[in-house]
Write an enzyme that holds these catalytic residues in place. Structure first.
Site, PDB file in Angstrom:
ATOM      1  N   SER A 122      -9.195   1.497  -9.192  1.00 13.51           N
ATOM      2  CA  SER A 122      -8.147   1.417 -10.329  1.00 13.51           C
ATOM      3  C   SER A 122      -7.842  -0.229 -10.424  1.00 13.51           C
ATOM      4  CB  SER A 122      -7.127   2.192 -10.137  1.00 13.51           C
ATOM      5  OG  SER A 122      -6.186   2.175 -11.133  1.00 13.51           O
TER       6      SER A 122
ATOM      7  N   LYS B 227      -7.967   2.052 -14.842  1.00 10.07           N
ATOM      8  CA  LYS B 227      -6.752   1.249 -14.769  1.00 10.07           C
ATOM      9  C   LYS B 227      -5.554   2.321 -14.760  1.00 10.07           C
ATOM     10  CE  LYS B 227      -3.847  -2.262 -14.709  1.00 10.07           C
ATOM     11  NZ  LYS B 227      -3.797  -3.092 -13.495  1.00 10.07           N
TER      12      LYS B 227
ATOM     13  N   GLY C  75       1.424  -6.470 -12.773  1.00 11.00           N
ATOM     14  CA  GLY C  75       2.333  -5.640 -13.435  1.00 11.00           C
ATOM     15  C   GLY C  75       2.046  -4.469 -14.290  1.00 11.00           C
ATOM     16  N   LEU C  76       0.876  -4.000 -13.913  1.00  9.10           N
ATOM     17  CA  LEU C  76       0.582  -2.596 -14.285  1.00  9.10           C
ATOM     18  C   LEU C  76       0.506  -2.538 -15.892  1.00  9.10           C
ATOM     19  CD1 LEU C  76       2.277  -0.274 -11.805  1.00  9.10           C
ATOM     20  CD2 LEU C  76      -0.247  -0.592 -12.146  1.00  9.10           C
TER      21      LEU C  76
ATOM     22  N   ASN D  95      -6.020   7.018 -12.759  1.00  6.77           N
ATOM     23  CA  ASN D  95      -4.757   6.846 -11.958  1.00  6.77           C
ATOM     24  C   ASN D  95      -3.504   6.539 -12.924  1.00  6.77           C
ATOM     25  OD1 ASN D  95      -3.213   4.074 -10.917  1.00  6.77           O
ATOM     26  ND2 ASN D  95      -4.659   4.579  -9.304  1.00  6.77           N
TER      27      ASN D  95
ATOM     28  N   CYS E 252       1.859   0.578  -6.137  1.00  8.46           N
ATOM     29  CA  CYS E 252       1.758  -0.771  -6.730  1.00  8.46           C
ATOM     30  C   CYS E 252       2.957  -1.430  -6.243  1.00  8.46           C
ATOM     31  CB  CYS E 252       1.697  -0.836  -8.064  1.00  8.46           C
ATOM     32  SG  CYS E 252       1.668  -2.456  -8.868  1.00  8.46           S
TER      33      CYS E 252
ATOM     34  N   ILE F 141      -6.344   1.645   0.877  1.00  4.75           N
ATOM     35  CA  ILE F 141      -5.068   1.152   0.695  1.00  4.75           C
ATOM     36  C   ILE F 141      -5.037   0.550  -0.751  1.00  4.75           C
ATOM     37  CG2 ILE F 141      -4.385   0.770   3.027  1.00  4.75           C
ATOM     38  CD1 ILE F 141      -4.923  -2.194   2.624  1.00  4.75           C
ATOM     39  N   ASN F 142      -3.752   0.473  -1.196  1.00  2.32           N
ATOM     40  CA  ASN F 142      -3.369  -0.415  -2.428  1.00  2.32           C
ATOM     41  C   ASN F 142      -3.346  -1.831  -1.787  1.00  2.32           C
ATOM     42  OD1 ASN F 142      -2.480  -1.428  -4.899  1.00  2.32           O
ATOM     43  ND2 ASN F 142      -1.971   0.742  -5.531  1.00  2.32           N
TER      44      ASN F 142
HETATM   45  C1  FMN Z   1      -6.335  -7.132 -10.443  1.00  2.00           C
HETATM   46  C2  FMN Z   1      -6.058  -6.062  -9.855  1.00  2.00           C
HETATM   47  C3  FMN Z   1      -5.497  -4.781 -10.577  1.00  2.00           C
HETATM   48  C4  FMN Z   1      -5.297  -3.364  -9.824  1.00  2.00           C
HETATM   49  N1  FMN Z   1      -4.460  -2.622 -10.416  1.00  2.00           N
HETATM   50  C5  FMN Z   1      -4.437  -1.426 -10.023  1.00  2.00           C
HETATM   51  C6  FMN Z   1      -3.719  -0.243 -10.723  1.00  2.00           C
HETATM   52  O1  FMN Z   1      -3.614  -0.237 -11.873  1.00  2.00           O
HETATM   53  N2  FMN Z   1      -3.660   0.944  -9.779  1.00  2.00           N
HETATM   54  C7  FMN Z   1      -3.911   1.111  -8.625  1.00  2.00           C
HETATM   55  O2  FMN Z   1      -3.648   1.931  -8.024  1.00  2.00           O
HETATM   56  N3  FMN Z   1      -4.247   0.014  -7.875  1.00  2.00           N
HETATM   57  C8  FMN Z   1      -4.637  -1.354  -8.575  1.00  2.00           C
HETATM   58  N4  FMN Z   1      -5.349  -2.071  -7.826  1.00  2.00           N
HETATM   59  C9  FMN Z   1      -5.425  -2.161  -6.649  1.00  2.00           C
HETATM   60  C10 FMN Z   1      -6.831  -1.832  -6.128  1.00  2.00           C
HETATM   61  O3  FMN Z   1      -7.285  -0.460  -6.945  1.00  2.00           O
HETATM   62  C11 FMN Z   1      -7.428  -1.675  -4.885  1.00  2.00           C
HETATM   63  O4  FMN Z   1      -6.662  -0.393  -4.119  1.00  2.00           O
HETATM   64  C12 FMN Z   1      -6.965  -2.848  -3.978  1.00  2.00           C
HETATM   65  O5  FMN Z   1      -7.470  -3.942  -4.781  1.00  2.00           O
HETATM   66  C13 FMN Z   1      -7.687  -3.061  -2.659  1.00  2.00           C
HETATM   67  O6  FMN Z   1      -9.124  -2.811  -2.860  1.00  2.00           O
HETATM   68  P1  FMN Z   1     -10.010  -4.227  -2.766  1.00  2.00           P
HETATM   69  O7  FMN Z   1      -9.575  -5.095  -1.523  1.00  2.00           O
HETATM   70  O8  FMN Z   1     -11.556  -3.895  -2.445  1.00  2.00           O
HETATM   71  O9  FMN Z   1      -9.997  -4.855  -4.004  1.00  2.00           O
HETATM   72  C14 FMN Z   1      -5.615  -3.265  -8.518  1.00  2.00           C
HETATM   73  C15 FMN Z   1      -6.350  -4.378  -7.884  1.00  2.00           C
HETATM   74  C16 FMN Z   1      -6.339  -5.578  -8.489  1.00  2.00           C
HETATM   75  C17 FMN Z   1      -7.050  -6.696  -7.576  1.00  2.00           C
END
Ligand code: FMN
Ligand code: FAD
Ligand code: FAD
Ligand code: FMN
Ligand code: FES
Ligand code: FES
Lengths: 311, 270, 311, 270
Positions: A27, A51, A78-79, A105, A136, A197-198
């Protein structure tokens, strides 16, 4: 070769959710699914997590919203999102033209907002699962409070559970002392699946301007830097609950993805790596297939959780 | 708008001014789909350090032979790595991205280009585009740099019938002072442009914005912010809508520089 | 130039502890202080924190004990050490020949072991401060339990406080939901200073052998990868307590060090970077000096905590 | 034992066998303080990726002109980066580190060298050392590699009066099988050595250890483990004392390969 390829099974089942392969996109890193469709065949993916959506559209945090760090990316978006109605009416129909599991999500500022979102999305056709974002770290109100307190997690998850029959994924934040405890709370409240993880809570400042590098001061770290942290958290969850787990965090190639599968994650999500190389996810699927083949395995499920601890 | 990912072959990569390099790349798909003012995301090497791609505007497009040029300033790890590459090496490139320059409105004849530092890059392609047009625009370039040594290819603009006003912060060449000082002065003393295009560092663009509002001018500005994806999915490159709002208007929300921009229209009364 | 250099003040005061400059070397990354003495003039350092000591010598964890990750190092040394007596009798006298503040890092498996260590070291001359390690994530018993529970932190810190008049530093683990709460507990129990962070809990596995890459299965992540995480934790602590804070985590150059000082840390410790470039710490001292000079600052204390939050 | 950190100039860097490179470095302080069997920690480039230094044994030392050689196998990011360097480039090196080879005990005449793969590296320097000694040792080299193409400079040992026994896993050269098979067979059929030196991958060293215990032999083994500091402070490179313990003994605790090793004495009865 093509005949041989067909032999390897990549299908995985996560409770009520079946996926053609264990590689999804995370997401917030793949928009509403179509932006990358001129670069990759998105119907090859195990799933697309869109997203994070709230009931109303949200403008997000003031810029700057990004900082690059060593092996990582801090974001404080900031979502920002178009709101659930715009998604359902405008984005989803386009996405549904592709044959790929769509996971939505969701996040709210109150328990009621979560149940409202669940209610709205429960009636929508074409959604494979809901992923509850209680993790988040960027939104001062809401988000962080739910994800770091087992009681709050239970409230949110059960309120969503009561309002939908869809497969339910709860996405956990790593910014807690004991993620296993959070996973247990979510499972007790009825989640079918845990994802983790987030992003990891982080900060950066500019020594010349003497200001924070993010409009929001703090943000969430993602990317290769956090992979070993994510793997440890996934391991903790797997040791605490019985439900299927989706591994997320810093996965950039098929070896990384296989590490998560090896400890027992039933699927993975690719986030930041999409930005660097949009083909990452489809290449990971191929990489997993070749790895299994060259190790004489016919089914990815034989590899999942096969970590040897003795000796 | 299809996006392509190409392994582009470097045809040349040479220093053209103090700290500034020019690179020509063979990337047929990107080159033939691109417009001036658009950009591409460069993966500077096949490693995860630096992690992100780096955005660069097309400086010139050559659709016929499937190549394009960029002009880049060496400022950090990514551009340092790029400057060490040689003809024959390959770079992984994503493009074309964003919205490029649009033509001026019909009435416009007097066009000003405002370029600060490496902000000169997209003006080469823009000039090519305007010179292909049937209307013979009168183009004046205001081009500012920290010092004379950093100026890139001013002769290109002279040869293409532009009036060229150079400004340097240290006075080593042309007007001694900021480009915005020179623009404001010229604007008061002699003439106002029918339309302008501006590209440069954020503080310059802020002053250009004020100048445009004060003088009720129309134009286009190419903006720069940090980018992660370049394709509109991360929502990281956002800029406040308010930046472009008129005097009285206050707008909430953000625009993605990589999608709604990098070129934004200013003072649009239509 | 030399005359000019002399003008910049680098001395910092952390409650009862005065240091010639804010740059120390972190526990476990500089041995007992002398190993690097043929490469750098260790008396230039702001302080040396020696390897964590227990009452009895400890053999440590089974190998492998190290994994390199993207921008990071996972270690699972298991607090191998020579024991407090050997340190006091054999190592300390050699170290005291150099004029540099010596800080002794201690850990125990029980509250009594901590107080015992404090008692032993209180009588030893030449020690500038004690650093209580309640944060090592590698030892199954002890360590982790203390550092993640405010009540346990209070017990440990007050037991040490009762047994020593030495300046007291409590070193916190980042692996908690709310590090500010832990800092508060330590301050209430009488710590003079907080240092943070210790390593971030992490894991790595080998997809070919299907085994964990560490003998201990899990370990602690250090190095550039964790810098933005550390900075955020230090920021949280500074917003929770009034005592001086020492910033630790991923610092590799003077810009990194200045980031921690900017948010308000009164000093820093350099860990993993010592392995990569043993001169890092002394170069950071020089780098801070030049930075202050070229910014027209005469005292590092003018820079410390000067982060501007209103933009 | 002083340690030096030198910006060493690369004098040559060339491929000498399949996947194996040889590098000569100008590093006067390190070269003149070093002994065969010791090693140095290489910073492969001036960046934090890869993060850690990489350890390499000295293959030959030339104190007179302040240079040393290493032989290295390209296995990952660090060695790949090294193999792309050229004469004239510089590398930041920390050394000499660890305990090198010691001379054999007085009685020893028949010496065996057991080298597995890139484990051949330190034997060049060891041979130099033994050949400088007044005693004319009879030296037999057992040298195993995956395939014939990977063998490095066997002629050096032949020219220096060693008996050379080659083994390859695929049988493309010499004995078809593992070096330890060849060693065990020779040992049973013909002769036992008075002393041995062994260097190679961990599984080979384990079998060598068993062979030495069974035959009650003395020798020295050069060990490899992951290293972070190389100077004894991180305690990360430890190896169980038990690995070197005799048949009956069980020893607790660990030895640092970078300080107590990399060369360890086996079956020492003194
Ligand atoms: C720019 C950006 C926006 C994100 N937006 C969301 C989101 O809207 N909802 C959510 O659950 N996680 C969000 N995430 C978290 C990612 O889904 C993911 O959990 C996190 O980036 C770790 O994975 P990665 O290291 O592969 O990026 C976001 C991450 C990034 C980098
Ligand atoms: C749409 C767009 C078009 C651009 N076109 C050009 C061009 O034609 N020529 C040119 O020289 N530069 C251009 N830039 C800026 C260029 O992308 C950065 O200079 C480059 O990414 C720096 O990379 P680095 O690794 O060398 O520096 P880093 O070490 O990453 O950073 C050095 C400095 O550059 C800033 N920076 C880093 N990334 C960006 C970014 N994505 N956008 C803006 N600033 C950044 C950092 O804040 C820092 O101050 C453009 C940027 C954008 C967004
Ligand atoms: C004392 C000592 C002396 C050595 N001498 C030589 C030599 O003369 N020639 C030579 O080719 N190699 C030698 N090695 C091994 C060499 O250090 C590694 O091959 C090298 O560090 C790999 O770096 P890389 O970045 O290319 O590979 P990586 O991508 O880091 O790793 C590739 C593989 O090498 C292994 N590896 C990585 N680092 C080490 C390490 N420090 N020790 C052992 N294995 C490691 C990894 O586990 C992995 O399987 C020596 C190692 C030690 C400890
Ligand atoms: C090999 C190693 C050993 C360590 N041993 C100790 C220790 O004994 N006591 C302690 O408090 N911290 C110990 N640490 C943690 C460091 O002191 C420091 O808090 C951590 O590494 C983060 O800083 P860095 O990123 O600069 O390395 C150790 C770290 C490493 C890498
Ligand atoms: S850079 Fe990702 S949305 Fe613009
Ligand atoms: S590598 Fe650090 S103690 Fe040996």
């Amino acid at each position: 070769m093509t005949a041989k390829k067909a032999e390897v099974n990549l299908k995985v089942t996560l409770g009520p959710l079946s996926l053609p392969n264990p590689v999804m996109v995370a997401s917030g890193t793949f928009g509403y699914g179509l932006e990358y469709s001129s670069l990759i065949n998105i119907s090859k993916l195990g799933g697309i997590v869109v997203k994070g959506l709230s009931i109303e559209p949200r403008p997000g945090n003031p810029p700057p919203r990004l900082v690059e760090t060593h092996g990582g990316l801090i974001n404080a978006i900031g979502l920002e999102n178009v709101g659930v109605d715009n998604f359902v009416n405008q984005k989803l129909p386009l996405l549904l033209k592709h044959e790929v599991p769509v996971i939505v999500n969701i996040f709210g500022n109150t328990v009621e907002e979560y149940s409202e979102l669940a209610k709205i999305l429960d009636g929508v056709t074409g959604i494979s699962a809901l992923e509850i974002n209680i993790s988040c770290p960027n939104v001062k109100s809401g988000g962080i409070v739910f994800g770091t307190d087992p009681k709050q997690i239970q409230k949110v998850v059960s309120s969503v559970r009561e309002n939908t029959g869809l497969p339910l994924i709860t996405k956990l934040t790593p910014n807690v002392t004991d993620i296993g405890e959070m996973a247990k709370a979510a499972v007790e409240a009825g989640t079918d699946i845990i994802s983790a993880i987030n992003t990891v809570s982080a900060m950066a400042v500019d020594i010349n301007s003497r200001k924070p590098k993010l409009g929001n001061i703090v943000g969430g770290l993602s990317g290769p830097a956090i992979k070993p942290i994510a793997l440890k958290k996934v391991w903790n969850i797997l040791n605490s609950v019985e439900v299927p787990v989706i591994g997320i965090g810093g996965i950039s190639n098929h070896e990384d993805a296989l590490e998560f599968l090896l400890v027992g994650a039933r699927a993975v999500q690719i986030g930041t790596a999409n930005f660097i190389h949009p083909k990452t996810s489809v290449e990971i699927i191929e990489g997993i297939r070749s790895f299994l083949e060259s190790n004489g395995l016919k089914d990815v499920n034989e590899f999942i959780g096969s970590l040897k601890l003795d000796s | 708008m299809p996006i392509f990912q190409e392994k582009a072959r470097i045809l040349k990569n040479q220093r053209v001014a103090q700290g500034v390099w020019e690179m020509r790349l063979q990337a047929p798909q990107i080159a033939s789909a691109a417009y001036p003012g658009q950009f591409a995301m460069f993966r500077v090497r096949d490693e995860l350090s630096p992690l992100l791609r780096r955005p660069f505007s097309f400086s010139r497009l050559n659709t016929a032979d499937g190549t394009f040029d960029i002009l880049y300033k060496v400022v950090g790890q990514g551009t340092r790595i790029m400057s060490a590459l040689s003809a024959g090496d390959y770079l992984d490139i994503l493009g074309p991205l964003g919205r490029g320059f649009r033509l001026p409105p019909k009435h416009a004849r007097e066009i000003w280009f405002l370029a600060g530092g490496i902000g000169i890059a997209p003006f080469f392609g823009l000039l090519d585009m305007l010179r292909q047009h049937e209307i013979g625009f009168n183009i004046t370039l205001f081009y500012g740099a920290a010092t004379g040594e950093e100026l890139v290819r001013c002769e290109f603009f002279e040869q293409n019938n532009c009036t060229v006003n150079i400004c340097t912060d240290d006075g080593t060449c042309g007007f001694h002072g900021f480009i915005t000082d020179s623009v404001e002065r010229t604007c008061t003393l002699t003439s106002v442009p029918d339309y302008f295009y501006s590209c440069g560092p954020h503080p310059m663009q802020q002053r250009v914005m004020e100048w445009a509002k004060c003088n009720n001018l129309q134009g286009q500005m190419s903006m720069e912010t940090m980018m992660a994806c370049g394709v509109g999915v991360c929502l990281g490159c956002s800029i406040s809508k308010n930046f472009f709002a008129g005097e009285q208007k206050i707008e909430t929300g953000y625009l993605r520089v990589c999608r709604e921009g990098p070129v934004f229209t200013i003072g649009d009364r239509t």
